[in-house]
Enzyme design. Structure first.
Site, mmCIF file in Angstrom:
data_model
loop_
_atom_site.group_PDB
_atom_site.id
_atom_site.type_symbol
_atom_site.label_atom_id
_atom_site.label_comp_id
_atom_site.label_asym_id
_atom_site.label_seq_id
_atom_site.Cartn_x
_atom_site.Cartn_y
_atom_site.Cartn_z
ATOM 1 N N ASP A 40 17.033 12.707 8.463
ATOM 2 C CA ASP A 40 15.857 13.581 8.434
ATOM 3 C C ASP A 40 16.083 14.867 9.214
ATOM 4 O O ASP A 40 15.274 15.223 10.091
ATOM 5 C CB ASP A 40 14.637 12.857 9.017
ATOM 6 C CG ASP A 40 14.409 11.493 8.408
ATOM 7 O OD1 ASP A 40 14.741 11.317 7.229
ATOM 8 O OD2 ASP A 40 13.894 10.616 9.115
ATOM 9 N N GLY A 121 7.288 0.148 7.273
ATOM 10 C CA GLY A 121 6.436 -0.392 6.226
ATOM 11 C C GLY A 121 4.956 -0.442 6.559
ATOM 12 O O GLY A 121 4.174 -0.959 5.775
ATOM 13 N N ASP A 163 6.212 11.868 8.736
ATOM 14 C CA ASP A 163 6.918 12.947 8.037
ATOM 15 C C ASP A 163 6.135 14.262 8.039
ATOM 16 O O ASP A 163 5.824 14.829 6.989
ATOM 17 C CB ASP A 163 7.238 12.543 6.600
ATOM 18 C CG ASP A 163 8.224 11.404 6.521
ATOM 19 O OD1 ASP A 163 8.692 10.950 7.581
ATOM 20 O OD2 ASP A 163 8.538 10.964 5.403
ATOM 21 N N SER A 180 3.675 9.351 3.381
ATOM 22 C CA SER A 180 4.688 8.428 2.891
ATOM 23 C C SER A 180 3.976 7.244 2.246
ATOM 24 O O SER A 180 3.102 6.638 2.871
ATOM 25 C CB SER A 180 5.550 7.939 4.061
ATOM 26 O OG SER A 180 6.439 6.938 3.642
ATOM 27 N N PHE A 181 4.369 6.942 0.998
ATOM 28 C CA PHE A 181 3.807 5.800 0.284
ATOM 29 C C PHE A 181 2.281 5.894 0.215
ATOM 30 O O PHE A 181 1.724 6.989 0.244
ATOM 31 C CB PHE A 181 4.252 4.489 0.937
ATOM 32 C CG PHE A 181 5.677 4.137 0.613
ATOM 33 C CD1 PHE A 181 5.982 3.193 -0.347
ATOM 34 C CD2 PHE A 181 6.717 4.761 1.270
ATOM 35 C CE1 PHE A 181 7.294 2.872 -0.648
ATOM 36 C CE2 PHE A 181 8.024 4.445 0.980
ATOM 37 C CZ PHE A 181 8.319 3.500 0.019
ATOM 38 N N TRP A 182 1.604 4.769 0.071
ATOM 39 C CA TRP A 182 0.165 4.702 -0.083
ATOM 40 C C TRP A 182 -0.295 5.708 -1.134
ATOM 41 O O TRP A 182 0.228 5.710 -2.239
ATOM 42 C CB TRP A 182 -0.525 4.878 1.285
ATOM 43 C CG TRP A 182 -0.510 3.596 2.073
ATOM 44 C CD1 TRP A 182 -1.475 2.626 2.103
ATOM 45 C CD2 TRP A 182 0.561 3.114 2.901
ATOM 46 N NE1 TRP A 182 -1.072 1.582 2.904
ATOM 47 C CE2 TRP A 182 0.165 1.849 3.402
ATOM 48 C CE3 TRP A 182 1.812 3.613 3.279
ATOM 49 C CZ2 TRP A 182 0.956 1.089 4.239
ATOM 50 C CZ3 TRP A 182 2.608 2.862 4.118
ATOM 51 C CH2 TRP A 182 2.183 1.621 4.591
ATOM 52 N N GLU A 231 7.714 10.787 -0.044
ATOM 53 C CA GLU A 231 7.583 11.136 1.368
ATOM 54 C C GLU A 231 8.344 12.420 1.682
ATOM 55 O O GLU A 231 8.768 13.140 0.780
ATOM 56 C CB GLU A 231 8.079 9.987 2.247
ATOM 57 C CG GLU A 231 9.461 9.485 1.926
ATOM 58 C CD GLU A 231 9.765 8.161 2.597
ATOM 59 O OE1 GLU A 231 8.868 7.534 3.168
ATOM 60 O OE2 GLU A 231 10.930 7.738 2.552
#
Length: 346
Positions: A40, A121, A163, A180-182, A231
């Site tokens: 990153d 996670g 992020d 990120s995700f969701w 993300e």
């Protein structure tokens, strides 16, 4: 910036074909020195020196290793941001062992580093801010001062506060993209003087999300479903458009990493963003920018440096296709046709 989605082989091939079809001829740097395990990366410049900040614990036990270069090719370790995880994070998130996804910019006569803490996670996460007067570790003014929490997400939220990416729009307004995700990539308005959340505009803006495929596999126990993987947002303004860079699929899995970098653009910083075909990013759209080649897997976790004469750079990490070891990658950006093009080391 830890991804959990695994693309099907067929979809990955289609993305590689699409990416290859629009590829231009950007300059890809051959890097040497201390570039391994640079996850990153966030790139900044102070004086004549380039600095790259990276996720995670340093060999000395600190957080956010700093790498320096005078020519963008030869890199060496030149310190760390924190000697330890701040106490307030340890109390708020006692399971956190590493801090993630630094985002460094220069605003209001100071360097600002937004960063994240979380658990793998989970969306019980937070974004914080640290500031410094200089990036030069030999300067007497060099000192990272932690300003604490900016934004957090809780288990009941449909977003994940990791992020972070700061952008000042062409009207002088400050914004923080994250996610990120969701439910995907989100944005909040910032107070220009403090760098913290605006108290007058509390809207949670939605910028991009993944589309659920009809054959989506059930979510792993205790984790978000893999198809939600989007993300690492990064936004830049170029040629009258805001360009949103994101990373799709699985990060940080060595030889099993399937990360790729995908883009869209919009006339307003809050969207709506669309890809090169016109598909909205809120409906799963995205134009591939960086995809795996025979030597490097999982290119993503990107940040961009906008130069004064279109000398723009993208820095990211990728995984050696033989060893699975991550390493820093650096490419110029070519804007032919109104869309960015970049490359991986061959």
């Amino acid at each position: 910036m830890f991804a959990h989605w695994k693309a099907s082989l067929g979809f990955a091939v289609l993305l590689m074909i699409a990416g290859g079809a629009s590829a231009q001829s950007p300059h890809v740097y051959t890097l040497s020195g201390d570039v391994a395990f640079t996850h990153d990366p966030s790139i900044a410049k102070d004086g004549k020196t380039w600095y790259v900040f990276a996720t995670g614990k340093t060999p000395e036990g600190g957080q956010f290793a700093i790498r320096c270069s005078d020519d963008l090719e030869h890199w060496k370790r030149c310190g760390q941001v924190f000697n330890a995880i701040p106490d307030w994070i340890q109390k708020r998130s006692p399971g956190t062992k590493d801090l993630w996804a630094p985002d460094v910019s220069y605003e209001n006569h100071e360097y600002r580093m937004y960063y994240a803490y979380s658990l793998f996670g989970k969306n019980t996460s937070g974004i914080a801010l640290a500031v410094n007067k200089t990036l030069d570790p030999t300067s007497p003014d060099f000192k990272w001062v932690d300003k604490g929490l900016v934004l957090e997400s809780k288990a009941e939220d449909n977003f994940n506060a990791i992020d972070p990416n700061f952008i000042r729009d062409h009207k002088g307004q400050d914004w923080l993209a994250f996610g990120s995700f969701w439910d995907g990539i989100k944005m909040r308005h910032l107070d220009k003087s403090t760098g913290l959340l605006s108290t007058t505009d509390t809207t949670l803006y939605s910028l991009a999300r993944r589309a659920q495929p009809p054959d989506a596999a059930p979510a792993p126990p205790g984790l978000p479903p893999n198809w939600e993987a989007i993300e690492a947002p990064f936004i830049v303004f170029h040629g009258g458009y805001y360009y949103l860079f994101t990373s799709w699929d699985l990060c940080c899995r060595g030889l099993k990493s399937t990360y790729k970098t995908v883009i869209g653009r919009a006339k307003a910083v809050t969207g709506p963003y669309v890809d090169e075909t016109g598909k909205p990013l809120l409906e799963g759209g995205g134009t591939p920018l960086l995809v795996a080649n025979s030597r490097w897997l999982g290119p993503g976790g990107e940040s961009i440096w906008m130069g004064p004469k279109d000398e723009d750079l993208i820095v990211f990490h990728a995984y050696d296709a033989k060893t699975g070891r991550p390493s820093m990658q650096l490419s110029t950006i070519d804007w032919t046709g109104g869309w960015p093009h970049a490359g991986l080391e061959p």
